[in-house]
Design a protein around this motif. Structure first.
Motif, mmCIF file in Angstrom:
data_model
loop_
_atom_site.group_PDB
_atom_site.id
_atom_site.type_symbol
_atom_site.label_atom_id
_atom_site.label_comp_id
_atom_site.label_asym_id
_atom_site.label_seq_id
_atom_site.Cartn_x
_atom_site.Cartn_y
_atom_site.Cartn_z
ATOM 1 N N VAL A 165 -3.607 5.943 -14.617
ATOM 2 C CA VAL A 165 -2.590 5.272 -13.801
ATOM 3 C C VAL A 165 -2.738 5.746 -12.347
ATOM 4 C CG1 VAL A 165 -0.108 5.232 -13.320
ATOM 5 C CG2 VAL A 165 -0.940 4.855 -15.650
ATOM 6 N N HIS A 166 -2.922 7.057 -12.172
ATOM 7 C CA HIS A 166 -3.130 7.607 -10.826
ATOM 8 C C HIS A 166 -4.315 6.930 -10.147
ATOM 9 C CE1 HIS A 166 -4.321 10.343 -7.652
ATOM 10 N NE2 HIS A 166 -5.385 10.747 -8.313
ATOM 11 N N ALA A 175 0.835 -1.204 0.000
ATOM 12 C CA ALA A 175 0.000 0.000 0.000
ATOM 13 C C ALA A 175 0.868 1.250 0.000
ATOM 14 C CB ALA A 175 -0.931 -0.015 1.215
ATOM 15 N N CYS A 176 1.909 1.264 0.837
ATOM 16 C CA CYS A 176 2.755 2.459 0.927
ATOM 17 C C CYS A 176 3.453 2.725 -0.403
ATOM 18 C CB CYS A 176 3.798 2.287 2.025
ATOM 19 S SG CYS A 176 3.051 2.334 3.649
ATOM 20 N N MET A 177 3.892 1.660 -1.040
ATOM 21 C CA MET A 177 4.557 1.848 -2.321
ATOM 22 C C MET A 177 3.596 2.474 -3.341
ATOM 23 S SD MET A 177 6.010 -1.120 -4.731
ATOM 24 C CE MET A 177 4.512 -1.429 -5.623
ATOM 25 N N TRP A 178 2.384 1.938 -3.405
ATOM 26 C CA TRP A 178 1.412 2.466 -4.379
ATOM 27 C C TRP A 178 0.989 3.880 -4.028
ATOM 28 C CZ3 TRP A 178 1.832 0.203 -8.616
ATOM 29 C CH2 TRP A 178 1.895 -1.193 -8.739
ATOM 30 N N LEU A 179 0.931 4.185 -2.759
ATOM 31 C CA LEU A 179 0.543 5.538 -2.352
ATOM 32 C C LEU A 179 1.520 6.557 -2.911
ATOM 33 C CD1 LEU A 179 -1.096 7.530 -0.529
ATOM 34 C CD2 LEU A 179 0.644 7.128 1.197
ATOM 35 N N LEU A 180 2.800 6.257 -2.717
ATOM 36 C CA LEU A 180 3.822 7.186 -3.179
ATOM 37 C C LEU A 180 3.747 7.348 -4.694
ATOM 38 C CD1 LEU A 180 6.028 8.783 -1.851
ATOM 39 C CD2 LEU A 180 7.622 6.950 -2.382
ATOM 40 N N LEU A 191 -6.615 3.865 -5.998
ATOM 41 C CA LEU A 191 -7.825 3.158 -5.575
ATOM 42 C C LEU A 191 -7.554 1.680 -5.337
ATOM 43 C CD1 LEU A 191 -10.741 4.723 -7.621
ATOM 44 C CD2 LEU A 191 -9.712 5.461 -5.507
ATOM 45 N N TYR A 192 -6.893 1.037 -6.286
ATOM 46 C CA TYR A 192 -6.647 -0.390 -6.106
ATOM 47 C C TYR A 192 -5.352 -0.625 -5.335
ATOM 48 C CZ TYR A 192 -10.511 -1.031 -9.276
ATOM 49 O OH TYR A 192 -11.760 -0.991 -9.839
ATOM 50 N N GLY A 193 -4.295 0.105 -5.713
ATOM 51 C CA GLY A 193 -3.009 -0.134 -5.056
ATOM 52 C C GLY A 193 -3.010 0.318 -3.612
ATOM 53 N N TRP A 194 -3.314 1.567 -3.376
ATOM 54 C CA TRP A 194 -3.219 2.108 -2.014
ATOM 55 C C TRP A 194 -4.411 1.698 -1.168
ATOM 56 C CZ3 TRP A 194 -1.647 3.773 2.425
ATOM 57 C CH2 TRP A 194 -2.361 4.692 3.183
ATOM 58 N N ILE A 195 -5.612 2.173 -1.510
ATOM 59 C CA ILE A 195 -6.745 1.968 -0.604
ATOM 60 C C ILE A 195 -7.036 0.475 -0.440
ATOM 61 C CG2 ILE A 195 -9.175 2.444 -0.187
ATOM 62 C CD1 ILE A 195 -8.884 5.100 -1.467
ATOM 63 N N ALA A 222 -1.858 -8.186 -10.356
ATOM 64 C CA ALA A 222 -2.903 -7.626 -11.223
ATOM 65 C C ALA A 222 -2.798 -6.106 -11.269
ATOM 66 C CB ALA A 222 -4.283 -8.046 -10.724
ATOM 67 N N ILE A 223 -2.582 -5.475 -10.109
ATOM 68 C CA ILE A 223 -2.514 -4.014 -10.095
ATOM 69 C C ILE A 223 -1.319 -3.532 -10.916
ATOM 70 C CG2 ILE A 223 -2.195 -1.986 -8.624
ATOM 71 C CD1 ILE A 223 -3.601 -3.702 -6.400
ATOM 72 N N ALA A 224 -0.165 -4.172 -10.696
ATOM 73 C CA ALA A 224 1.025 -3.736 -11.421
ATOM 74 C C ALA A 224 0.844 -3.946 -12.919
ATOM 75 C CB ALA A 224 2.254 -4.478 -10.906
ATOM 76 N N SER A 225 0.312 -5.108 -13.327
ATOM 77 C CA SER A 225 0.162 -5.311 -14.768
ATOM 78 C C SER A 225 -0.925 -4.409 -15.319
ATOM 79 C CB SER A 225 -0.159 -6.760 -15.137
ATOM 80 O OG SER A 225 -0.077 -7.601 -14.046
ATOM 81 N N GLY A 226 -1.969 -4.163 -14.518
ATOM 82 C CA GLY A 226 -3.020 -3.256 -14.970
ATOM 83 C C GLY A 226 -2.446 -1.885 -15.260
ATOM 84 N N ILE A 227 -1.596 -1.404 -14.367
ATOM 85 C CA ILE A 227 -1.007 -0.082 -14.563
ATOM 86 C C ILE A 227 -0.105 -0.075 -15.790
ATOM 87 C CG2 ILE A 227 0.652 1.538 -13.546
ATOM 88 C CD1 ILE A 227 -0.699 1.030 -10.870
#
Ligand code: HEM
Ligand code: HEM
Lengths: 551, 217
Positions: free
Chosen positions: A141-142, A103-108, A147-151, A187-192
Motif C-alpha cells: 500500500v505504501h 498528490a498531497c493527499m497520497w503523500l500524507l 509511487l503512483y499516488g504521490w510521485i 485506479a490508484i484508490a481502488s488499487g490500494i
C-alpha cells in the motif's frame, strides 16, 4: 559465436549507433553553443531577474540583491511575452491544482503507511490481528500510494503546468485532463483498496490488479492527448530541454504500463525479466526524466541565469533514453535468467554515468557563483538538494549494479536505502521545490507561513539522511552475514535491528515534514493566515497580474 | 531540438530497443523450456495456498531463487538448494522470485522443513520457534477456540503460546498455505546443468552447447 552473446553485442551496438545517429541528426550547431535555445524560459529582458514565488516581498528583494551581477539587464521584461505566460498559467491552473491536491493527499497517506511498515519490521507482533494490516500488504500500500499516488500525480501536475508555459500557448483539452486525472486517481484508490483486501497481481511495482490497471492506462491516454496537441500548436520555435524530458516521460510511462500489465502474456522467468524491466523503467523513464526536466526549468529560473550548455543537455537526454531503458536486468544478478541479459544491464548501468555526469556538470556550471542563493530561497534549496541526490543515487546505482557489489547488496536493506535516496532524496525533494514555486502562481495567493517551508526542508532532509546512512550500513552488514556460510541465517536478521529502528526515526521525521507541508498547503488553499495576495507585494507599477506570473 | 516528430520517434525507438532486449528476447529464449521431469504441477490446494502467499505479501521478505555455489556459496550451505533454472518455474504464474531476503529463500522449504505442525505453529507465532525472528505473526489465519470441532485441525504449539484453556485451530487458508510450502521442492536432478551467470564474464561464451540456457535461440 554464441548467439546469446551476439544479441548482447547487438543490443549494445544498436544503442550506441542509434545514440550517435540521433545526436548527429540534431547536430545543428552541436559544437557551437546555443544560448538562445537555452534562454527560452525567460521573457526578453528577464535574465538576471530572480524568480521565487514562494518568497515574500522583502525576502525576494534580498534574493535579487544577492544574485545581482554587473551587466545584468535592468529594463523590464517584454510585456507581450509576460502576457503569453499569464494566459498559459491561467489555462492550466485548474487541472494542475487537481493533480497537486491529489498528490498531497497520497503523500500524507503513503508516508504514514511507510512508517507503520517500518515500525512493524522491529515490532513484528504489532497490528497483526487483521489481514489488511499485515506487513506484506501495508508495505505494498505504501509503495502504490507514494509511487503512483504521490510521485505520478505531482509529476503530471508539473508537466501540465510547464508545457503551456514553455510553449507559450494556452493549454487545450482541459476537460480531457480532468477526466484523465479522475481515472488515474480512481485506479490508484481502488488499487490500494484491492491490495489491502488481498487482491493483487503479485508482481512488484505492478501489484494493481489488471482490470483496475485499465482505468489507469485509459487515464494516461486521456492526459497524453491534450499535452501532445498543445505541443503541436505551440508558438515557440525551439523545444526547451524540459519539454523533451516531459514529453518522453509521458509516452514512456504509458507504453511501459501497457506492456507490463498485458494479462496472460508473461510467465515464469520471462515474467521476472519483464517485471524488473518495468520496475527500473518506472524509475528511469518516468520519475527521473520528469524530475530532471523540472530541475532544468526551476533551477535556472530561480537564479535568473540560463543553463550553461544546451548541447550538454542534449547529450544527457539521448544517452539517458538509450541506456536507462535497458538496465532492468541488474535486479536479477545471480538469478535464473539468461546471463547475457544481466551483462547487458550491467554494461548499460555503467554507461548511465554519462548522462548523469553531463547533467551534473551542466548544473554545476550554471550554478557557479550563485550556490549561495540557496540561503535566501528555500525553493532553490529543495531543487539543489534533489539535484545533488540525483548525482549521488545514480552513481551509487551504477556501482551497485556490479556483480561484486550485488553479491552483498542484493536482497538486503541496502537496496531499500538506495531506493529512498533516489525516490525521496532526489525525486520527492525536487517535487516539493516545484510545488512551492507553482502554487502561488496557481492560486494567486502567497504561502501563508514562509517559515514553515524551511521547517519542512530541514525535517525532510535530516530525515532522509538518517534513513539512508543508517539503513545502508545495516543493509551491508546484513549482506555480509548472509554471504558467510559459517554464520546462521538469523545473524543477518539480528545485525539489522538497530538500523531498522533508526530507519523508523528518520522516517518519522520525514512523515512529520509531510504533515507540515500538507497543513501549509491546506492553509493556502483555504486562504488562512495573514491575508496576502502574492501579486500585490512585489508589483511596482500596478502590473499586478503580470508580476504575479513571474516577471 | 526543434522538431517534435524527431523527439517522439527517438523516444519510441529507444523504447522498442529495450522491449526487444529485455522482454521479447527472453521470451523467445525461454518459450520452449520444458518442465523438468521431477517437477509436478501444483494441485488445486497448493494453488490456493500460493494465492494466500501472494495476497499476504510473503514474497516481499522471501526470495525463491537460490544462487549458485560459485556466486554465493552460503545459499546451498544453508540448505536453500541448488541454483534454480528457468524450468523450475514452469508452472509459476505469476513468478515469485522476490527481491528481498529479510527471511530465508523458500524455493526448497518443502525439503528443509516438511513438518506441517512446525509450519502451522510458525505461521501462528514465529517467535515460538525462533525468538529473534522479525517475521510477522499471522493470527488471522487461525482461530482460538475452547474446543476444536472434529473436522478441524488443532495446531500443536509450544505451551507458552496458547492461551490457557483454549486451542488454536487452523483456518483453511493456513492449511492450503502450508500445503503450498510443503510442495516447494526443487531437488530433482536437472539436465543440462545450470545456465547461470556466475563468473564475471558473460554466460558461457566458450562453453559447449549443452551449457547454454535451455532453449537458447
Ligand atoms: C544510473 C542510475 C542508477 C542505477 C544504475 C541504479 C541501479 C540500481 C541497482 C543495482 C539496484 C538494486 C537492485 C537489487 O538489488 O535488487 C537498484 C534499486 C533501486 N533503485 Fe536504482 N539505480 C540508479 C538510479 C536510481 C534513481 C535515480 C532512482 C530513483 C528514482 C532509483 C531507484 C531505485 C529503487 C526504487 C530501487 C529498488 C527496487 C526494488 O528492489 O524494489 N535508482 N538500482
Ligand atoms: C514519499 C516518499 C517515499 C517514497 C517515494 C518511497 C518509496 C519506496 C520504494 C520505491 C520502496 C520499495 C523499495 C524496495 O522494494 O527495494 C519503499 C519501501 C519502503 N519504504 Fe518508502 N518511500 C517513501 C517514504 C517512506 C517513509 C517516510 C518511510 C518511513 C519509514 C518509508 C518506509 C518504507 C519501508 C519500511 C519500505 C519497505 C521496505 C522493505 O520491503 O523491506 N518510506 N518505499
Amino acid at each position: 559465436m554464441d548467439s546469446a552473446l551476439l544479441s548482447l553485442l547487438g543490443a549494445f551496438l544498436l544503442s550506441m549507433i542509434g545514440l550517435f545517429a540521433f545526436i548527429w541528426s540534431l547536430r545543428k550547431g552541436l559544437l557551437v553553443e546555443n544560448p538562445r535555445a537555452a534562454s527560452v524560459i525567460f521573457a526578453k529582458g528577464e535574465i538576471g531577474r530572480v524568480d521565487d514565488p514562494a518568497l515574500q516581498g522583502s525576502d525576494h528583494a534580498k534574493l535579487q540583491a544577492a544574485a545581482h551581477e554587473a551587466g545584468d539587464s535592468t529594463d523590464g521584461a517584454d510585456a507581450a511575452e509576460i502576457a503569453d505566460r499569464v494566459a498559459a498559467d491561467r489555462s492550466s491552473a485548474f487541472p494542475v491544482f487537481m493533480f497537486i491536491a491529489f498528490a498531497c493527499m497520497w503523500l500524507l497517506f503513503g508516508g504514514i503507511a511507510g512508517l507503520v511498515s517500518s515500525l512493524k519490521l522491529h515490532w513484528p507482533d504489532w497490528l497483526v490481528s487483521e489481514a489488511w494490516m499485515t506487513f506484506g500488504r501495508l508495505r505494498t500500500v505504501h509503495l502504490t500510494a507514494v509511487l503512483y499516488g504521490w510521485i505520478t500525480n505531482a509529476e503530471l501536475g508539473i508537466i501540465i503546468w510547464l508545457m503551456p508555459r514553455l510553449l507559450r500557448t494556452p493549454l487545450v483539452g482541459t476537460m480531457w485532463l480532468m477526466l484523465g486525472g479522475a481515472l488515474v486517481n480512481i485506479a490508484i484508490a481502488s488499487g490500494i483498496g484491492a491490495i489491502g483486501a488481498g487482491w493483487t497481481d503479485g508482481l512488484e511495482y505492478l501489484e494493481m490488479p489488471w482490470p483496475i490497471g485499465i482505468f489507469f492506462a485509459a487515464g494516461m491516454v486521456c492526459i497524453i492527448g491534450p499535452v501532445l496537441y498543445t505541443l503541436v500548436n505551440r508558438k515557440t520555435e525551439s523545444l526547451y530541454v524540459t519539454t523533451w524530458y516531459h514529453t518522453a516521460g509521458l509516452l514512456w510511462i504509458t507504453l511501459l504500463f501497457i506492456v507490463g500489465k498485458m494479462p496472460g502474456v508473461h510467465f515464469g522467468v520471462q515474467q521476472a525479466a519483464m517485471n524488473w524491466w518495468y520496475g527500473h523503467n518506472v524509475l528511469g523513464l518516468w520519475f527521473t526524466p520528469v524530475a530532471v526536466g523540472a530541475i532544468y526549468y526551476f533551477l535556472p529560473k530561480i537564479i535568473a541565469r540560463p543553463i550553461r550548455s544546451y548541447n550538454l543537455s542534449l547529450l544527457g537526454f539521448w544517452t539517458l533514453a538509450f541506456f536507462y531503458a535497458q538496465v532492468g536486468g541488474h535486479h536479477l544478478v545471480g538469478g535464473p535468467v539468461p546471463g547475457w541479459l544481466i551483462t547487458l544491464s550491467i554494461v548499460q548501468s555503467m554507461m548511465m554515468i554519462v548522462p548523469v555526469i553531463a547533467f551534473s556538470i551542466n548544473m554545476g556550471l550554471t550554478l557557479r557563483g550563485r550556490m549561495r542563493l540557496g540561503l535566501y530561497s528555500p525553493t532553490l534549496r529543495f531543487v539543489m538538494f534533489g539535484g545533488i541526490m540525483y548525482l549521488l543515487s545514480s552513481l551509487q546505482g551504477s556501482f551497485e549494479a556490479l556483480r561484486s557489489v550485488q553479491q552483498v547488496a542484493h536482497f538486503t536493506h541496502f537496496t531499500v536505502a538506495h531506493a529512498h535516496l533516489g525516490a525521496y532524496g532526489f525525486v520527492t525533494m525536487v517535487l516539493f521545490g516545484a510545488i512551492y514555486f507553482m502554487m502561488p502562481r496557481i492560486l494567486h495567493f502567497e504561502w501563508p507561513y514562509p517559515k514553515l517551508i524551511s521547517v519542512h526542508f530541514w525535517l525532510a532532509s535530516i530525515g532522509i539522511l538518517i534513513y539512508f546512512v543508517f539503513l545502508s550500513y545495516g543493509g551491508w552488514l546484513q549482506g555480509l552475514a548472509m554471504l558467510d556460510p559459517a554464520r546462521p541465517f538469523i545473524d543477518s536478521v539480528v545485525v539489522t535491528m538497530p538500523w531498522l529502528q533508526w530507519r523508523s526515526v528518520g522516517g518519522a521525521l520525514m512523515v512529520a515534514s509531510h504533515v507540515v507541508f500538507v497543513l501549509h498547503f491546506l492553509a493556502m488553499v483555504l486562504r488562512l493566515g495573514p491575508n496576502r495576495v502574492g501579486a500585490a507585494l512585489f508589483a511596482d507599477q500596478g502590473k499586478a497580474l503580470g508580476v504575479a506570473h513571474g516577471e | 531540438m526543434e522538431n517534435e516528430v524527431k523527439l517522439t520517434t527517438g523516444v519510441v525507438v529507444t523504447f522498442a530497443i529495450a522491449v526487444s532486449a529485455l522482454v521479447v528476447l527472453p521470451y523467445m529464449q525461454v518459450r520452449d523450456v520444458k518442465p523438468p521431469e521431477g517437477l509436478k504441477p501444483y494441485t488445486s490446494a497448493e494453488q490456493r495456498g500460493r494465492a494466500v502467499y501472494i495476497a499476504n505479501g510473503c514474497m516481499y521478505c522471501h526470495s525463491q531463487q537460490p544462487r549458485s555455489e560459485s556466486f554465493a556459496p552460503a545459499d546451498a550451505k544453508r540448505g536453500w538448494g541448488r541454483a534454480s533454472v528457468p524450468g523450475d518455474y514452469y508452472y509459476d504464474k505469476p513468478h515469485l522470485l522476490g527481491s528481498m531476503r529479510t527471511g530465508p529463500d523458500l524455493l526448497n522449504i518443502g525439503v528443509r522443513q516438511p513438518s506441517k505442525d512446525w509450519q502451522l505453529g510458525h505461521l501462528f507465532q514465529p517467535r515460538a520457534y525462533v525468538p529473534e525472528s522479525i517475521m510477522p505473526s499471522y493470527p488471522y489465519l487461525f482461530e482460538i477456540k475452547d474446543k476444536a470441532d472434529p473436522d478441524e485441525e488443532t495446531v500443536n504449539l509450544p505451551p507458552a503460546h496458547v492461551p490457557p484453556g483454549k486451542v488454536v485451530v487452523a483456518r483453511p487458508e493456513a492449511l492450503d498455505l502450508v500445503k503450498y510450502l510443503q510442495s516447494l521442492k526443487r531437488n530433482y536432478p536437472i539436465l543440462p546443468p545450470e545456465p547461470r551467470d556466475t563468473t564475471g564474464a558473460p554466460a558461457a561464451p566458450a562453453a559447449p552447447d549443452a551449457a547454454k540456457p535451455a532453449g537458447s535461440s
